[in-house]
Motif scaffolding. Structure first.
Motif, PDB file in Angstrom:
ATOM      1  N   SER A 194       0.885  -1.158   0.145  1.00 54.37           N
ATOM      2  CA  SER A 194       0.072  -0.036   0.061  1.00 54.37           C
ATOM      3  C   SER A 194       1.046   1.036  -0.200  1.00 54.37           C
ATOM      4  N   ALA A 195       0.316   2.377  -0.223  1.00 50.48           N
ATOM      5  CA  ALA A 195       0.836   3.685  -0.356  1.00 50.48           C
ATOM      6  C   ALA A 195       1.944   4.102   0.926  1.00 50.48           C
ATOM      7  N   GLY A 196       1.096   3.702   2.072  1.00 52.03           N
ATOM      8  CA  GLY A 196       1.618   4.239   3.473  1.00 52.03           C
ATOM      9  C   GLY A 196       2.931   3.064   3.687  1.00 52.03           C
ATOM     10  N   ALA A 197       2.762   1.742   3.210  1.00 57.79           N
ATOM     11  CA  ALA A 197       3.774   0.795   3.515  1.00 57.79           C
ATOM     12  C   ALA A 197       5.154   1.143   2.618  1.00 57.79           C
ATOM     13  N   VAL A 198       4.664   1.592   1.451  1.00 55.02           N
ATOM     14  CA  VAL A 198       5.955   1.858   0.538  1.00 55.02           C
ATOM     15  C   VAL A 198       6.497   3.126   1.154  1.00 55.02           C
ATOM     16  N   GLU A 199       5.834   3.973   1.524  1.00 51.52           N
ATOM     17  CA  GLU A 199       6.607   5.125   2.279  1.00 51.52           C
ATOM     18  C   GLU A 199       7.410   4.983   3.485  1.00 51.52           C
TER      19      GLU A 199
END
Length: 482
Positions: free
Chosen positions: A434-439
């Protein structure tokens, strides 16, 4: 058993401690003070005769003042070996002699039956070169001719570069030639196009050859270039003699205009100028910075010629004939003078360096130590391509060339091979990309990189602090940094 091991460990620690103490505090035991000749109240030291000095000093030092009456084959050129033990004399009319001047033990004495222009010891005290009327000859300490080098003809002056094993010769045909004595091959032959070359000396710091010419200029030469590195106009008349101190900072010249000039070689500028009524025909600098100048049959010694204006000589002595050769003896307060009536050994207090390097020039070495030193010196021989005006250039990185090569490599490949690749998170399943995990993963990698960068900076600071602490500590090797 364990008690015995403890005793051995204690003894080892004690021996290591003693060794450390000897190394660290040896510099305090070495003599650093310069002991010069001091006269009584209202007495000039230049009026004190050599006989009075020989009577005042101990028997061993007094025996170092002597005269050799050689009236038949003079005048004489003089050269001391690197250790200062052996003396080589070459008479203008063919007389050649070498001996241990302290014990007066003769090694060889011959007559080459032709005129001699100059003599020079080579890397050991068992071989020396002689510039005779036509060619260059090499003899051993027994007077046996080893080589006749016909490529080197009409040689007038010679200089030996001990760390490069090069014999530099200046000829009457305006040629400066270099001979590698370890291989017997000619390294370079340079036509200076400046006429007869009879004034020559070397810079001991960087092995650059200084030549004086009849038009008043002094040129600096290296075997790597066919043109002079530096040309300096020093006198209004011809140059008679040139000398350079052992640190390579100052050059002293004398000319036909009866002037004695001191130059700063680092800035290539004149410092002081002195007028001598009759000029100086020969110059020589000691290890402690004393300057000897010969005017006819009078030898004068000066102190601190480049730091303070000199109004009178430190010492003076008159010999029996006109001076033809002049050299200070290494590690001794002795000045050798070759003149028309033979040879004179003068006592000059404060001239020699009292602390010698036992691994480089040891005056008391045995035959076995000399052999080992010769092998080591040959293995550590410096190539002639490394001779330059500034020896510290060899330890610097050519950053302009490195950056230019790097840019050419980037242009040819289309990308920078040394650049760090940008982190791209790997795609994971089950909702972990997800976007948060990638960040979060990007921030974690950036944090690790930042931590490594901080660690490297801290290690660099520790190294610099340790280096600064070591540089402040006194060591026995500090005496070689003069």
């Amino acid at each position: 058993k364990f008690k015995r091991k403890d005793k051995i460990t204690k003894v080892r620690n004690f021996v290591c401690f003693l060794y450390w103490v000897c190394v660290e505090y040896c510099c305090f035991l070495l003599p650093k003070c310069e002991f010069f000749l001091e006269g009584d109240e209202d007495e000039d030291t230049c009026t004190i005769s050599q006989e009075d000095i020989a009577e005042a000093v101990d028997i061993t030092s007094g025996a170092k003042y002597f005269n050799l009456k050689l009236t038949q084959f003079g005048p004489y050129r003089v050269d001391y070996s690197k250790t200062g033990r052996q003396l080589l004399l070459g008479g203008r009319r063919g007389h050649l002699a070498c001996f241990d001047w302290q014990t007066k033990q003769l090694m060889c004495e011959i007559n080459v039956m032709e005129s001699i222009s100059d003599v020079k010891w080579l890397h050991t005290d068992s071989m020396f070169a002689v510039a005779q009327k036509q060619w260059l000859y090499v003899y051993d300490s027994n007077g046996i001719e080893l080589h006749c080098i016909r490529k080197f003809n009409d040689v007038l002056r010679m200089q030996f570069l001990p760390y490069h094993f090069l014999l530099a010769t200046a000829s009457a045909t305006s040629f400066l030639q270099y001979l590698d004595v370890s291989t017997g091959k000619e390294v370079a032959a340079i036509c200076t196009k400046t006429g007869r070359l009879d004034v020559m000396c070397q810079n001991p710091h960087n092995a650059i050859i200084h030549l004086g010419h009849s038009n008043g200029t002094v040129t600096l030469w290296s075997p790597n270039q066919k043109e002079a590195l530096v040309k300096m106009l020093c006198h209004q008349g011809g140059v008679r003699s040139v000398a350079v101190d052992k640190m390579g900072n100052y050059m002293v010249t004398s000319g036909m205009d009866k002037k004695l000039k001191v130059f700063d070689i680092r800035a290539l500028k004149p410092l002081t100028s002195y007028f001598l009524p009759a000029g100086a025909s020969c110059l020589s600098l000691s290890q402690r910075g004393l300057l000897s100048a010969a005017t006819g049959d009078v030898v004068q010694v000066y102190r601190d010629v480049w730091s303070t204006p000199v109004t009178k000589p430190y010492m003076a002595h008159r010999v029996r004939g006109s001076v033809w050769g002049l050299q200070f003896c290494p590690f001794e307060d002795v000045l050798g003078v070759g003149h028309g009536e033979g040879f004179t050994s003068m006592l000059v207090p404060g001239a020699g360096e009292p602390n010698f390097d036992g691994l480089d020039a040891n005056p008391y070495r045995s035959a076995k130590q000399r052999q080992e030193w010769e092998v080591k010196a040959l293995l550590e021989k410096i190539q002639p391509e490394l001779i330059s005006l500034d020896p510290t250039d060899l330890g610097r990185v050519d950053r302009a060339t490195f950056e230019q090569r790097h840019q050419e490599k980037v242009q040819s490949l289309g990308f920078d091979p040394h650049a760090k690749e940008k982190f791209v998170p790997k795609f994971k399943k089950k909702g972990r990309s997800s976007a948060g995990a990638v960040e979060r993963r990007k921030k974690q990698v950036a944090h690790v990189d930042q931590r490594d960068k901080v660690k490297m900076e801290e290690q660099q600071k520790r190294k610099e602090a340790k280096k600064a602490a070591l540089s402040r500590r006194k060591s026995a090797l500090d005496r070689f940094k003069k």
